[in-house]
Design an enzyme around this catalytic site. Sequence first.
Site, PDB file in Angstrom:
ATOM      1  N   LEU A  75       0.879  -1.160   0.000  1.00  0.00           N
ATOM      2  CA  LEU A  75       0.000   0.000   0.000  1.00  0.00           C
ATOM      3  C   LEU A  75       0.918   1.212   0.000  1.00  0.00           C
ATOM      4  CD1 LEU A  75      -2.768  -0.846   2.651  1.00  0.00           C
ATOM      5  CD2 LEU A  75      -3.059  -0.669   0.177  1.00  0.00           C
ATOM      6  N   ASP A  76       0.660   2.191  -0.879  1.00  0.00           N
ATOM      7  CA  ASP A  76       1.538   3.354  -0.889  1.00  0.00           C
ATOM      8  C   ASP A  76       1.445   4.090   0.441  1.00  0.00           C
ATOM      9  OD1 ASP A  76      -0.317   5.737  -1.051  1.00  0.00           O
ATOM     10  OD2 ASP A  76      -0.959   4.729  -2.868  1.00  0.00           O
ATOM     11  N   MET A  77       2.421   4.938   0.691  1.00  0.00           N
ATOM     12  CA  MET A  77       2.567   5.548   2.009  1.00  0.00           C
ATOM     13  C   MET A  77       1.305   6.298   2.457  1.00  0.00           C
ATOM     14  SD  MET A  77       5.560   8.082   3.421  1.00  0.00           S
ATOM     15  CE  MET A  77       4.911   9.550   2.623  1.00  0.00           C
ATOM     16  N   ASP A  78       0.623   6.947   1.515  1.00  0.00           N
ATOM     17  CA  ASP A  78      -0.532   7.771   1.873  1.00  0.00           C
ATOM     18  C   ASP A  78      -1.843   6.990   1.925  1.00  0.00           C
ATOM     19  OD1 ASP A  78       1.026  10.098   2.046  1.00  0.00           O
ATOM     20  OD2 ASP A  78       0.931  10.357  -0.128  1.00  0.00           O
ATOM     21  N   THR A  79      -1.802   5.701   1.610  1.00  0.00           N
ATOM     22  CA  THR A  79      -3.005   4.869   1.640  1.00  0.00           C
ATOM     23  C   THR A  79      -3.006   4.018   2.899  1.00  0.00           C
ATOM     24  OG1 THR A  79      -3.092   4.768  -0.774  1.00  0.00           O
ATOM     25  CG2 THR A  79      -4.310   3.075   0.432  1.00  0.00           C
TER      26      THR A  79
END
Length: 221
Positions: A75-79
């Site tokens: 999961l990308d950092m902002d998700t």
Amino acid sequence: MKVNGGVIRNPDHWVEDGKDVVHLDGRRIRDEKKIYVALNKPAGVVTSFGDNRNRPTVYDYFKDLERWVFPVGRLDMDTSGLLILTNDTEYGDKLLQPDSKVPKTYYGKVSGAVSLDEYFYLAYGLDIGRGEMTGPAIVREIRSTEKYTWFELTITEGKNRQVRRMFEAIDHAVLKLVRIRIGDLELGDLSIGKFKILSHKEATRALSRARLPQLAPVKSR
């Protein structure tokens, strides 16, 4: 090192799991018990073992686990949201194989009101840049105002930052994104930053295949 009672000095010697008996310093080597973990990853946390910029990682939440696990996908950092970790490499491969078509469902909020035409592009597939086209998706509106739209989106692909790039392609910035389901495994009421050990039955729910319509992709605007 002994294999089937004989001393082995060749480091390239192959052993067959479930057939050969291996001893190291007199102790028999056994398969590690499989473990499956569901984490509600917070936003701002990196899905990796370490980070050269000293940002928090998902492993900061497993200091008391005393077992090695690896994240199945990212999961990308902002998700935020559901992330599975395990020591079962075969299970991880099944989840990540493109042919598996495992559905991943996200809840999110974007800027602006999403139009019917834009929902059409999201559902049928669109150009998200770098020569990449998305396949069919299931998308439904939860709530909409002039300034914001809340949505639920299910995809069966794993392109880098795919959901964010899909909405960027139709000029809507993603303000919040949470993965709430993998296959039939749901995030449920698991608190942010907390994890739970899954039973084998629970873990296999994540392998449920999607039943998405076979639609021909179309070019975006």
